[in-house]
Design an enzyme around this catalytic site. Structure first.
Site, PDB file in Angstrom:
ATOM      1  N   ASN A  19      43.304 -30.510 -27.681  1.00  0.00           N
ATOM      2  CA  ASN A  19      42.473 -30.316 -26.441  1.00  0.00           C
ATOM      3  C   ASN A  19      42.324 -28.964 -26.481  1.00  0.00           C
ATOM      4  OD1 ASN A  19      41.309 -29.863 -24.158  1.00  0.00           O
ATOM      5  ND2 ASN A  19      42.835 -30.219 -22.662  1.00  0.00           N
ATOM      6  N   TRP A  20      40.965 -28.556 -27.244  1.00  0.00           N
ATOM      7  CA  TRP A  20      40.907 -27.054 -27.345  1.00  0.00           C
ATOM      8  C   TRP A  20      40.571 -26.095 -26.014  1.00  0.00           C
ATOM      9  CZ3 TRP A  20      37.198 -26.629 -32.168  1.00  0.00           C
ATOM     10  CH2 TRP A  20      37.951 -27.191 -33.453  1.00  0.00           C
ATOM     11  N   LYS A  21      40.429 -26.908 -24.980  1.00  0.00           N
ATOM     12  CA  LYS A  21      39.987 -26.308 -23.504  1.00  0.00           C
ATOM     13  C   LYS A  21      38.740 -25.137 -23.773  1.00  0.00           C
ATOM     14  CE  LYS A  21      44.789 -27.249 -22.404  1.00  0.00           C
ATOM     15  NZ  LYS A  21      45.807 -26.783 -21.569  1.00  0.00           N
ATOM     16  N   HIS A  50      42.036 -33.940 -16.519  1.00  0.00           N
ATOM     17  CA  HIS A  50      42.729 -32.894 -17.020  1.00  0.00           C
ATOM     18  C   HIS A  50      43.363 -32.236 -15.733  1.00  0.00           C
ATOM     19  CE1 HIS A  50      44.837 -29.605 -18.680  1.00  0.00           C
ATOM     20  NE2 HIS A  50      44.976 -30.324 -19.732  1.00  0.00           N
ATOM     21  N   GLU A  76      43.762 -29.064 -15.267  1.00  0.00           N
ATOM     22  CA  GLU A  76      42.956 -27.894 -15.118  1.00  0.00           C
ATOM     23  C   GLU A  76      41.689 -28.364 -14.095  1.00  0.00           C
ATOM     24  OE1 GLU A  76      42.999 -26.603 -19.199  1.00  0.00           O
ATOM     25  OE2 GLU A  76      45.159 -26.315 -18.864  1.00  0.00           O
ATOM     26  N   GLU A 113      51.075 -35.551 -18.500  1.00  0.00           N
ATOM     27  CA  GLU A 113      50.999 -34.341 -18.667  1.00  0.00           C
ATOM     28  C   GLU A 113      51.445 -33.634 -17.428  1.00  0.00           C
ATOM     29  OE1 GLU A 113      47.981 -32.863 -22.106  1.00  0.00           O
ATOM     30  OE2 GLU A 113      47.144 -32.302 -19.883  1.00  0.00           O
ATOM     31  N   GLY A 149      51.011 -25.025 -20.808  1.00  0.00           N
ATOM     32  CA  GLY A 149      50.554 -23.535 -20.985  1.00  0.00           C
ATOM     33  C   GLY A 149      51.745 -22.710 -20.597  1.00  0.00           C
ATOM     34  N   SER A 187      52.841 -28.146 -23.771  1.00  0.00           N
ATOM     35  CA  SER A 187      53.631 -27.209 -24.424  1.00  0.00           C
ATOM     36  C   SER A 187      54.425 -28.074 -25.680  1.00  0.00           C
ATOM     37  CB  SER A 187      54.759 -26.379 -23.923  1.00  0.00           C
ATOM     38  OG  SER A 187      54.115 -25.621 -22.777  1.00  0.00           O
ATOM     39  N   GLY A 242      47.502 -28.633 -26.250  1.00  0.00           N
ATOM     40  CA  GLY A 242      46.513 -27.348 -26.132  1.00  0.00           C
ATOM     41  C   GLY A 242      46.622 -26.531 -27.211  1.00  0.00           C
ATOM     42  N   GLY A 243      47.591 -25.304 -26.831  1.00  0.00           N
ATOM     43  CA  GLY A 243      47.740 -24.128 -27.688  1.00  0.00           C
ATOM     44  C   GLY A 243      47.981 -24.239 -29.064  1.00  0.00           C
TER      45      GLY A 243
HETATM   46  P1  13P Z   1      49.566 -26.714 -23.867  1.00  0.00           P
HETATM   47  O1  13P Z   1      49.971 -27.372 -25.076  1.00  0.00           O
HETATM   48  O2  13P Z   1      48.938 -25.664 -24.196  1.00  0.00           O
HETATM   49  O3  13P Z   1      50.695 -26.617 -23.108  1.00  0.00           O
HETATM   50  O4  13P Z   1      48.549 -27.421 -23.247  1.00  0.00           O
HETATM   51  C1  13P Z   1      48.713 -28.822 -22.936  1.00  0.00           C
HETATM   52  C2  13P Z   1      47.439 -29.643 -22.458  1.00  0.00           C
HETATM   53  O5  13P Z   1      47.040 -29.288 -21.464  1.00  0.00           O
HETATM   54  C3  13P Z   1      46.796 -30.665 -23.263  1.00  0.00           C
HETATM   55  O6  13P Z   1      45.755 -31.182 -22.559  1.00  0.00           O
END
Ligand code: 13P
Length: 258
Positions: free
Chosen positions: A13-15, A100, A102, A172, A178, A218, A239-240
């Site tokens: 998930n590149w956000k 998600h 966020e 999640e 994050g 994470s 994510g990251g």
């Molecule tokens: P991180 O892997 O950066 O914690 O993000 C997880 C995430 O929100 C994937 O959708």
């Protein structure tokens, strides 16, 4: 049944990251690394809308699939700033992240709109990755299972057993996103197993066994193998670490071995 009957899915998930040239560069780097996952682990990159066409063209002929990060629930109309399922499938997008945390935290997403988006995605031929997860204070007050059960019930309301097999659930925990604070493998397994038990109650055991459940929060190159070794953790939403080809590949390889 065991996890070998389910599709393992590793999705990035590149956000809100990467311009089109950067997206092309990252996907060109990922493609050869994860080629050996074909037929074993589904590899997906969920990218910003502006990158979708570039991404689909870049991965053409490879085993990497492309997803969007949201979808609107109407087919078309006066919804400024929104994107429909038809617009996504026309580009060649196959998956979409829905609900998600966020979006729930910052953009007013509710279980009701998650449910509407999920049904619209399925009707439009997209495979939804539906995100659920508890806040830190919800875990601390001991209501994690209540929160997750409520989200699963509402987010999948009126989704048929046949359709729910096309849905991927991403667990999640919001406190792990994050933050560098990963749920332990046992915590992840406990909630993923609870999600499967909830699906078995809402549908039936065979249906619940067929649904891919991911962990996200994470997940990285160092902790993926342990998380993915768990019986009910069928994949990851990353994510990251999905923004670095080598790290993302390490997670894909862990899933192949998991
Ligand atoms: P991180 O892997 O950066 O914690 O993000 C997880 C995430 O929100 C994937 O959708």
């Amino acid at each position: 049944m065991n996890k070998s009957v389910r599709k393992a899915i590793i999705a990035g998930n590149w956000k809100m990251n990467k311009t089109r040239p950067e997206a092309k560069e990252l996907l060109e780097a990922i493609k050869p690394l994860v080629a050996n996952a074909e037929g074993n682990v589904e590899v997906i990159a969920c990218v910003p809308y502006t990158n979708l066409e570039t991404a689909v063209n870049t991965v053409a002929g490879s085993n990497v699939k492309i997803g969007a990060e949201n979808v609107h629930f109407e087919k078309s109309g006066a919804f400024t700033g929104e994107i429909s399922a038809d617009m996504l499938t026309e580009i060649g997008v196959e998956y979409v992240v829905i609900g998600h945390s966020e979006r729930r935290q910052y953009f007013g997403e509710t279980d009701e709109t998650v449910n509407k988006r999920t049904k619209a995605a399925l009707a439009g031929g997209l495979k939804p990755i539906v995100c659920v997860g508890e806040l830190l204070w919800e875990r601390e007050t001991g209501i994690t299972e209540e929160v997750i059960a409520r989200q699963i019930k509402l987010d999948l309301y009126d989704v048929s057993a046949e359709d729910v097999k096309k849905v991927v659930i991403a667990y999640e925990p919001v406190w792990a996103i994050g933050t560098g604070k990963t749920a332990t493998a046992d915590q992840a397994e406990e909630v993923c197993a609870f999600i499967r038990a909830t699906l078995a109650k809402l549908y039936d055991d065979a249906t619940a066994q067929a649904v891919t459940i991911q962990y996200g929060g994470s997940m990285n190159a160092a902790n993926a193998a342990e998380l993915l070794s768990k019986e009910n953790v069928d994949g990851g939403l990353i994510g990251g670490a999905s923004l670095k080809a080598a790290d993302f590949n390490t997670i894909v390889q862990a899933a192949i071995n998991g």
